[in-house]
Design a protein around this motif. Structure first.
Motif, PDB file in Angstrom:
ATOM      1  N   GLN A   1       0.825  -1.212   0.000  1.00 54.43           N
ATOM      2  CA  GLN A   1       0.000   0.000   0.000  1.00 54.43           C
ATOM      3  C   GLN A   1       0.857   1.258   0.000  1.00 54.43           C
ATOM      4  OE1 GLN A   1      -2.876   0.200   3.165  1.00 54.43           O
ATOM      5  NE2 GLN A   1      -3.347   2.344   2.801  1.00 54.43           N
ATOM      6  N   THR A   2       1.958   1.255   0.736  1.00 48.10           N
ATOM      7  CA  THR A   2       2.807   2.428   0.858  1.00 48.10           C
ATOM      8  C   THR A   2       4.244   2.062   0.466  1.00 48.10           C
ATOM      9  OG1 THR A   2       3.256   1.960   3.192  1.00 48.10           O
ATOM     10  CG2 THR A   2       1.392   3.406   2.694  1.00 48.10           C
ATOM     11  N   GLU A   3       5.037   3.092   0.193  1.00 45.96           N
ATOM     12  CA  GLU A   3       6.445   2.906  -0.167  1.00 45.96           C
ATOM     13  C   GLU A   3       6.602   1.859  -1.274  1.00 45.96           C
ATOM     14  OE1 GLU A   3       8.602   2.078   3.409  1.00 45.96           O
ATOM     15  OE2 GLU A   3       8.126   4.009   4.313  1.00 45.96           O
ATOM     16  N   ASN A   4       5.783   2.020  -2.315  1.00 44.92           N
ATOM     17  CA  ASN A   4       5.759   1.014  -3.379  1.00 44.92           C
ATOM     18  C   ASN A   4       6.474   1.455  -4.658  1.00 44.92           C
ATOM     19  OD1 ASN A   4       3.846   2.847  -4.305  1.00 44.92           O
ATOM     20  ND2 ASN A   4       2.103   1.529  -3.827  1.00 44.92           N
ATOM     21  N   VAL A   5       7.083   2.656  -4.625  1.00 45.41           N
ATOM     22  CA  VAL A   5       7.967   3.089  -5.707  1.00 45.41           C
ATOM     23  C   VAL A   5       9.205   3.728  -5.091  1.00 45.41           C
ATOM     24  CG1 VAL A   5       6.057   3.492  -7.326  1.00 45.41           C
ATOM     25  CG2 VAL A   5       6.910   5.385  -5.937  1.00 45.41           C
ATOM     26  N   PHE A   6      10.233   3.913  -5.914  1.00 44.52           N
ATOM     27  CA  PHE A   6      11.441   4.614  -5.473  1.00 44.52           C
ATOM     28  C   PHE A   6      11.330   6.055  -5.949  1.00 44.52           C
ATOM     29  CE2 PHE A   6      12.619   0.156  -5.777  1.00 44.52           C
ATOM     30  CZ  PHE A   6      13.269  -0.050  -4.555  1.00 44.52           C
ATOM     31  N   PRO A   7      10.986   6.988  -5.057  1.00 45.15           N
ATOM     32  CA  PRO A   7      10.644   8.349  -5.488  1.00 45.15           C
ATOM     33  C   PRO A   7      11.788   9.112  -6.129  1.00 45.15           C
ATOM     34  CG  PRO A   7      10.761   8.205  -3.090  1.00 45.15           C
ATOM     35  CD  PRO A   7      10.825   6.812  -3.608  1.00 45.15           C
ATOM     36  N   ASN A   8      13.026   8.812  -5.766  1.00 45.49           N
ATOM     37  CA  ASN A   8      14.166   9.554  -6.298  1.00 45.49           C
ATOM     38  C   ASN A   8      14.734   8.946  -7.578  1.00 45.49           C
ATOM     39  OD1 ASN A   8      14.080  11.454  -4.206  1.00 45.49           O
ATOM     40  ND2 ASN A   8      15.252  10.099  -2.863  1.00 45.49           N
ATOM     41  N   LEU A   9      14.067   7.917  -8.101  1.00 43.70           N
ATOM     42  CA  LEU A   9      14.442   7.322  -9.374  1.00 43.70           C
ATOM     43  C   LEU A   9      13.385   7.666 -10.422  1.00 43.70           C
ATOM     44  CD1 LEU A   9      15.608   3.746  -8.285  1.00 43.70           C
ATOM     45  CD2 LEU A   9      16.990   5.818  -8.562  1.00 43.70           C
TER      46      LEU A   9
ATOM     47  N   LEU B   1       5.279  12.286  -9.956  1.00 49.20           N
ATOM     48  CA  LEU B   1       4.063  11.708 -10.521  1.00 49.20           C
ATOM     49  C   LEU B   1       2.862  11.992  -9.636  1.00 49.20           C
ATOM     50  CD1 LEU B   1       5.377   8.169 -11.570  1.00 49.20           C
ATOM     51  CD2 LEU B   1       5.217  10.224 -12.999  1.00 49.20           C
ATOM     52  N   SER B   2       1.690  11.960 -10.229  1.00 50.71           N
ATOM     53  CA  SER B   2       0.453  12.053  -9.446  1.00 50.71           C
ATOM     54  C   SER B   2       0.247  10.763  -8.667  1.00 50.71           C
ATOM     55  CB  SER B   2      -0.739  12.285 -10.375  1.00 50.71           C
ATOM     56  OG  SER B   2      -0.986  11.121 -11.161  1.00 50.71           O
ATOM     57  N   GLY B   3      -0.683  10.784  -7.738  1.00 47.38           N
ATOM     58  CA  GLY B   3      -0.968   9.586  -6.954  1.00 47.38           C
ATOM     59  C   GLY B   3      -1.384   8.416  -7.821  1.00 47.38           C
ATOM     60  N   GLY B   4      -2.226   8.692  -8.816  1.00 44.75           N
ATOM     61  CA  GLY B   4      -2.664   7.628  -9.708  1.00 44.75           C
ATOM     62  C   GLY B   4      -1.528   7.083 -10.548  1.00 44.75           C
ATOM     63  N   GLU B   5      -0.629   7.981 -10.985  1.00 44.31           N
ATOM     64  CA  GLU B   5       0.506   7.540 -11.784  1.00 44.31           C
ATOM     65  C   GLU B   5       1.492   6.725 -10.954  1.00 44.31           C
ATOM     66  OE1 GLU B   5       0.529  11.269 -14.973  1.00 44.31           O
ATOM     67  OE2 GLU B   5       1.704  11.374 -13.122  1.00 44.31           O
ATOM     68  N   ARG B   6       1.651   7.097  -9.695  1.00 44.14           N
ATOM     69  CA  ARG B   6       2.531   6.317  -8.816  1.00 44.14           C
ATOM     70  C   ARG B   6       1.990   4.909  -8.620  1.00 44.14           C
ATOM     71  NH1 ARG B   6       5.358   9.448  -3.787  1.00 44.14           N
ATOM     72  NH2 ARG B   6       5.628  11.495  -4.748  1.00 44.14           N
ATOM     73  N   GLN B   7       0.682   4.814  -8.431  1.00 47.69           N
ATOM     74  CA  GLN B   7       0.080   3.495  -8.268  1.00 47.69           C
ATOM     75  C   GLN B   7       0.258   2.670  -9.538  1.00 47.69           C
ATOM     76  OE1 GLN B   7      -1.190   2.326  -5.356  1.00 47.69           O
ATOM     77  NE2 GLN B   7      -1.297   0.369  -6.391  1.00 47.69           N
ATOM     78  N   MET B   8       0.121   3.332 -10.686  1.00 49.70           N
ATOM     79  CA  MET B   8       0.344   2.672 -11.965  1.00 49.70           C
ATOM     80  C   MET B   8       1.781   2.162 -12.062  1.00 49.70           C
ATOM     81  SD  MET B   8      -0.289   4.432 -15.711  1.00 49.70           S
ATOM     82  CE  MET B   8      -1.564   5.471 -14.977  1.00 49.70           C
ATOM     83  N   LEU B   9       2.743   3.009 -11.647  1.00 52.13           N
ATOM     84  CA  LEU B   9       4.150   2.627 -11.692  1.00 52.13           C
ATOM     85  C   LEU B   9       4.432   1.468 -10.747  1.00 52.13           C
ATOM     86  CD1 LEU B   9       7.051   3.032 -12.616  1.00 52.13           C
ATOM     87  CD2 LEU B   9       7.274   4.853 -10.886  1.00 52.13           C
ATOM     88  N   ALA B  10       3.812   1.490  -9.572  1.00 48.39           N
ATOM     89  CA  ALA B  10       4.013   0.395  -8.619  1.00 48.39           C
ATOM     90  C   ALA B  10       3.541  -0.927  -9.207  1.00 48.39           C
ATOM     91  CB  ALA B  10       3.271   0.688  -7.319  1.00 48.39           C
ATOM     92  N   MET B  11       2.390  -0.902  -9.864  1.00 48.63           N
ATOM     93  CA  MET B  11       1.894  -2.115 -10.532  1.00 48.63           C
ATOM     94  C   MET B  11       2.846  -2.532 -11.648  1.00 48.63           C
ATOM     95  SD  MET B  11      -2.221  -1.965 -11.023  1.00 48.63           S
ATOM     96  CE  MET B  11      -3.187  -0.857 -10.019  1.00 48.63           C
ATOM     97  N   ALA B  12       3.272  -1.557 -12.444  1.00 50.29           N
ATOM     98  CA  ALA B  12       4.132  -1.857 -13.584  1.00 50.29           C
ATOM     99  C   ALA B  12       5.448  -2.475 -13.131  1.00 50.29           C
ATOM    100  CB  ALA B  12       4.392  -0.577 -14.384  1.00 50.29           C
ATOM    101  N   ARG B  13       6.040  -1.932 -12.088  1.00 52.88           N
ATOM    102  CA  ARG B  13       7.320  -2.467 -11.606  1.00 52.88           C
ATOM    103  C   ARG B  13       7.153  -3.908 -11.136  1.00 52.88           C
ATOM    104  NH1 ARG B  13      10.042  -2.443  -6.722  1.00 52.88           N
ATOM    105  NH2 ARG B  13       8.442  -1.175  -5.722  1.00 52.88           N
TER     106      ARG B  13
END
Length: 250
Positions: free
Chosen positions: A96-104, A145-157
């Motif tokens: 749910q949280t910390e699911n992407v690397f924000p500085n990458l 990224l927006s919140g929705g885009e971050r969630q998309m990126l988390a799924m994609a990764r």
């Protein structure tokens, strides 16, 4: 609609938990929980605050020890497989949280997901076809990224290694209402690529639109299991749970 006395199980499950018990320290949170996910299914887990939904996900992915019962993928017992080896067993996970690397950047996040990919370049093209917005943002830092885009990126990764099943914990949490429907459209798209999905979600009404089956957890136990229409049409589930399902963090 089935209650705990007549809980259905499926012999053709891709991912299955049988009579699962776990918790934290000496605190038991899950009691005799059974969950099945078959190939190409989207399966929903919901229930009230403190029901043990996120705890279930952590146990399935190997972040918590299995005290009793078992977890299997394609019939192979993975109950003692550590979390960092679950990818090689065909299981992806989006916390749910910390699911992407924000500085990458978007691309760099996908590179990390590609470590276990058989053909990273080909898989990246498939992921960008699935999520065209990420292709447009490939050079942006994830923090922008927006919140929705971050969630998309988390799924994609998590999808980069092409898992058999993807576990997603609260995909719509924190998103603006107009983005929630789009998030579940992405879940449906994931299933269309051949990856099954097990998700914990607090927005049950929206999630049921893309769900095949669902489980209700309450106080760490199975309470109901049924097809999406059965859950939606059940007066008992609606009265007891649909009005109070919320993020539980545990």
């Amino acid at each position: 609609m089935s209650d705990i006395e007549t809980l259905r199980t499926f012999d053709d499950s891709l991912l299955s938990a049988r009579n699962l018990a776990t918790g934290y320290g000496e605190l038991q949170v899950l009691f005799d929980v059974t969950v099945d996910v078959r190939a190409d299914e989207v399966v929903l887990v919901f229930g009230p605050n403190g029901a043990g939904k996120s705890t279930l996900m952590r146990a399935l992915i190997g972040q918590l020890p299995v005290w009793d019962g078992s977890v299997a993928v394609r019939g192979h017992d993975v109950s003692e497989v550590p979390a960092d080896e679950m990818v090689s067993n065909g299981v992806g996970y989006v916390p749910q949280t910390e699911n992407v690397f924000p500085n990458l950047t978007v691309s760099e996040n996908l590179d990390i997901g590609a470590i276990h990919a058989a053909d990273p370049a080909s898989r990246r093209r498939e992921i960008f076809d699935l999520f065209p917005r990420l292709d447009e943002r490939r050079s942006q830092l994830a923090s922008t990224l927006s919140g929705g885009e971050r969630q998309m990126l988390a799924m994609a990764r998590a999808l980069m290694p092409n898992p058999d099943v993807l576990l997603i914990d609260e995909p719509s949490a924190g998103l603006a209402p107009q983005l929630v429907e789009r998030t579940f459209e992405h879940v449906a798209a994931v299933r269309q690529t051949g990856t099954a999905v097990l998700m914990v979600e607090q927005n049950v009404t929206a999630a049921l639109e893309v769900t095949d089956r669902g489980y209700v957890l309450d106080t760490g136990e199975n309470r109901f299991e049924g097809d999406a229409d059965e859950i939606r049409d059940s007066d008992r589930v609606r009265d007891l749970y649909l009005g109070r399902a919320a993020p539980d963090g545990g």
